[in-house]
Design a protein around this motif. Structure first.
Motif, PDB file in Angstrom:
ATOM      1  N   ILE A 364       0.840  -1.203   0.000  1.00 14.69           N
ATOM      2  CA  ILE A 364       0.000   0.000   0.000  1.00 14.69           C
ATOM      3  C   ILE A 364       0.870   1.247   0.000  1.00 14.69           C
ATOM      4  CG2 ILE A 364      -1.714   1.314   1.313  1.00 14.69           C
ATOM      5  CD1 ILE A 364      -2.923  -1.303   2.230  1.00 14.69           C
ATOM      6  N   GLY A 365       2.018   1.199   0.689  1.00 15.52           N
ATOM      7  CA  GLY A 365       2.946   2.329   0.667  1.00 15.52           C
ATOM      8  C   GLY A 365       3.431   2.633  -0.741  1.00 15.52           C
ATOM      9  N   GLU A 366       3.731   1.579  -1.509  1.00 16.35           N
ATOM     10  CA  GLU A 366       4.157   1.769  -2.898  1.00 16.35           C
ATOM     11  C   GLU A 366       3.041   2.385  -3.738  1.00 16.35           C
ATOM     12  OE1 GLU A 366       5.512  -1.919  -4.433  1.00 16.35           O
ATOM     13  OE2 GLU A 366       7.333  -1.991  -3.206  1.00 16.35           O
ATOM     14  N   LEU A 367       1.808   1.938  -3.496  1.00 19.09           N
ATOM     15  CA  LEU A 367       0.674   2.442  -4.269  1.00 19.09           C
ATOM     16  C   LEU A 367       0.312   3.874  -3.871  1.00 19.09           C
ATOM     17  CD1 LEU A 367      -1.625  -0.733  -4.129  1.00 19.09           C
ATOM     18  CD2 LEU A 367      -0.212   0.030  -6.046  1.00 19.09           C
ATOM     19  N   ALA A 368       0.389   4.175  -2.585  1.00 21.26           N
ATOM     20  CA  ALA A 368      -0.041   5.489  -2.097  1.00 21.26           C
ATOM     21  C   ALA A 368       0.890   6.610  -2.533  1.00 21.26           C
ATOM     22  CB  ALA A 368      -0.151   5.463  -0.574  1.00 21.26           C
ATOM     23  N   PHE A 369       2.187   6.330  -2.592  1.00 19.70           N
ATOM     24  CA  PHE A 369       3.166   7.383  -2.910  1.00 19.70           C
ATOM     25  C   PHE A 369       3.952   7.016  -4.171  1.00 19.70           C
ATOM     26  CE2 PHE A 369       2.567   7.452   1.733  1.00 19.70           C
ATOM     27  CZ  PHE A 369       2.086   8.751   1.878  1.00 19.70           C
TER      28      PHE A 369
END
Length: 465
Positions: A364-369
């Motif tokens: 999710i960190g990769e997708l969010a930023f």
């Protein structure tokens, strides 16, 4: 005549024997996978923070795949979108099984872990939002600290040598399953790009064919694996995150046993695929996602930048307070009584252990930023540190009660009549008591015989030569 008082439901009480055996088998595989996951994360950090760091970036960014099909992806991208589809496929099967045969099949019994999981996701999101808003940061990462990594949590238990009673482990597993469900919904709803309706329609048609073949009883991996790859490719090109394809296919499998079946198709396929997921897919994802540069500036950013501090506090504080508070409130208002062998500090320890949010949090960190490589790496570093702090706190809390857990586990495993069924599951069976009486009589007879032999030996020694 007054109506009988209903027996209160037992929270974290003893599981049924089939459920206990299933949980033990599932968690055994997850524990091994968790240790591999931990090793992969450490290897990634070492690789990225040594003179070989440039080679790490080169390998992670190396592109491979048919560009004509829109699948010319980097190795890191293949790991996140491709290999994690296997992980989410297993998560889909787990969720289906929990809904039809596990803890979630009974709405009343499911209420407590579901409420705990929902609170355990809402509280970290709230903590992140408050911290990020107060510091003037981006709210894009609100979902990063909401996930629990069951494999990593079990690896921590294996490393510190803490044996938890099966009921606590089952509660942790159920939390993770519900957690995965909401993580899937978050990814599908909030991280879907511009939709390609033609590709999406193709993916849905493929899923319909997949479902129809299952209902017709068609067998053979050579049918389903190629079809699954086509569905995955279409789902990726549709703009919906490709891991959703894995979840959808997992949910379609039948997880109830029919007469004459030792295992349902879902359980059988999960048994085959889970080692691939836990032992290969997730560790490789960790290898190409956890390799962030841990420099002085990065460490400073973790504790000062609002986005990264929000993720760290969300995992360590939000998860613990959310799960513990949700569990206590649910137990309070559903009148569920805590197992008399356990105490609320045990629930607090499990809640803190759930703050280990590695695999899905990194995703999710990769997708969010996605548009900010520097912030993405800093958020990944905060996930690593948050998970580490949550693990340390959980270890301390669990170690305080380790003797109690060991005694409970020994009682669960004791099988004095050696019939393959733990004695605690036979205590209400008259045949069990008869067998135990026979065993104790044999032991007593053996002790009497040994005492007689010892007495005779002493008598011979005292007699004159």
């Amino acid at each position: 005549m007054a109506a009988p008082t209903p027996t209160p439901r037992r929270f974290l009480g003893r599981l049924s024997l089939p459920e206990r055996n299933f949980v033990a088998e599932a968690l055994r595989t997850e524990t091994v996978g968790g240790i591999l996951l931990l090793a992969a994360a450490v290897a990634a950090l070492i690789w990225a923070n040594t003179p070989l760091g440039r080679s790490y970036e080169a390998v992670a960014d190396f592109h491979v795949g048919p560009a004509s099909l829109g699948l010319d992806l980097s190795i890191q991208h293949w790991a996140a979108d491709g290999l994690l589809a296997i992980f989410f496929f297993v998560a889909g099967i787990e969720l289906k099984r929990e809904l039809v045969a596990g803890e979630l099949r009974d709405p009343k019994a499911a209420a407590l872990p579901v409420i705990a999981a929902v609170c355990g996701m809402a509280a970290p999101a709230l903590v992140y939002t408050l911290v990020s808003t107060a510091g003037g940061g981006s709210l894009a990462g609100w979902a990063v600290p909401t996930a629990t990594d069951i494999a990593f949590a079990l690896a921590v238990l294996a490393v510190i040598g803490t044996s938890l009673p099966s009921a606590i482990r089952a509660f942790l597993l159920t939390l993770a399953v519900v957690d995965d469900l909401f993580a899937i919904l978050i990814i599908a709803i909030f991280f879907t790009n511009d939709l390609n309706f033609a590709a999406l329609g193709g993916a849905l048609a493929g899923l319909a064919v997949f479902w129809l073949l299952l209902r017709k009883g068609v067998r053979g991996w050579y049918v389903y694996v190629p079809l699954a790859l086509v569905i995955w490719g279409l789902m990726y090109n549709s703009g919906v995150h490709a891991t959703i394809a894995g979840v959808a296919m997992g949910l379609m499998l039948r997880c109830t046993r029919r007469e004459g079946e030792e295992h349902s198709p879902g359980e059988h396929i999960e048994h085959l695929v889970r080692p691939v997921s836990a032992g290969l897919a997730v560790p490789l994802f960790a290898l190409f996602s956890a390799g962030v540069s841990i420099s002085g500036n990065a460490l400073h950013a973790v504790f000062t930048r609002p986005e990264t501090l929000g993720v760290l506090l969300g995992l360590v504080v939000g998860k613990t307070l959310g799960i513990f508070g949700g569990t206590w409130l649910a137990a309070r208002f559903t009148k569920a009584e805590l197992n008399e062998d356990l105490a609320w500090p045990d629930v607090l320890a499990v809640a803190s252990l759930a703050g280990i949010g590695f695999t899905v949090s990194l995703l999710i960190g990769e997708l969010a930023f996605a548009g900010d490589a520097v912030l993405t790496d800093e958020v990944k570093a905060s996930v690593l540190f948050g998970s580490l702090f949550a693990a340390v706190i959980a270890c301390v809390l669990l170690k305080l009660r380790v003797r109690k857990y060991q005694a409970l586990c020994e009682a669960e495993e004791r099988d004095e009549d050696q019939d393959g069924i733990p004695d605690v599951y036979e205590q209400d069976n008259p045949e069990y008591h008869l067998r135990m009486a026979e065993i104790y009589e044999k032991k007593a007879a053996e002790h009497r015989r040994m005492a007689e032999v010892a007495g005779a030996s002493r008598a011979d020694g005292d007699s004159p030569a």
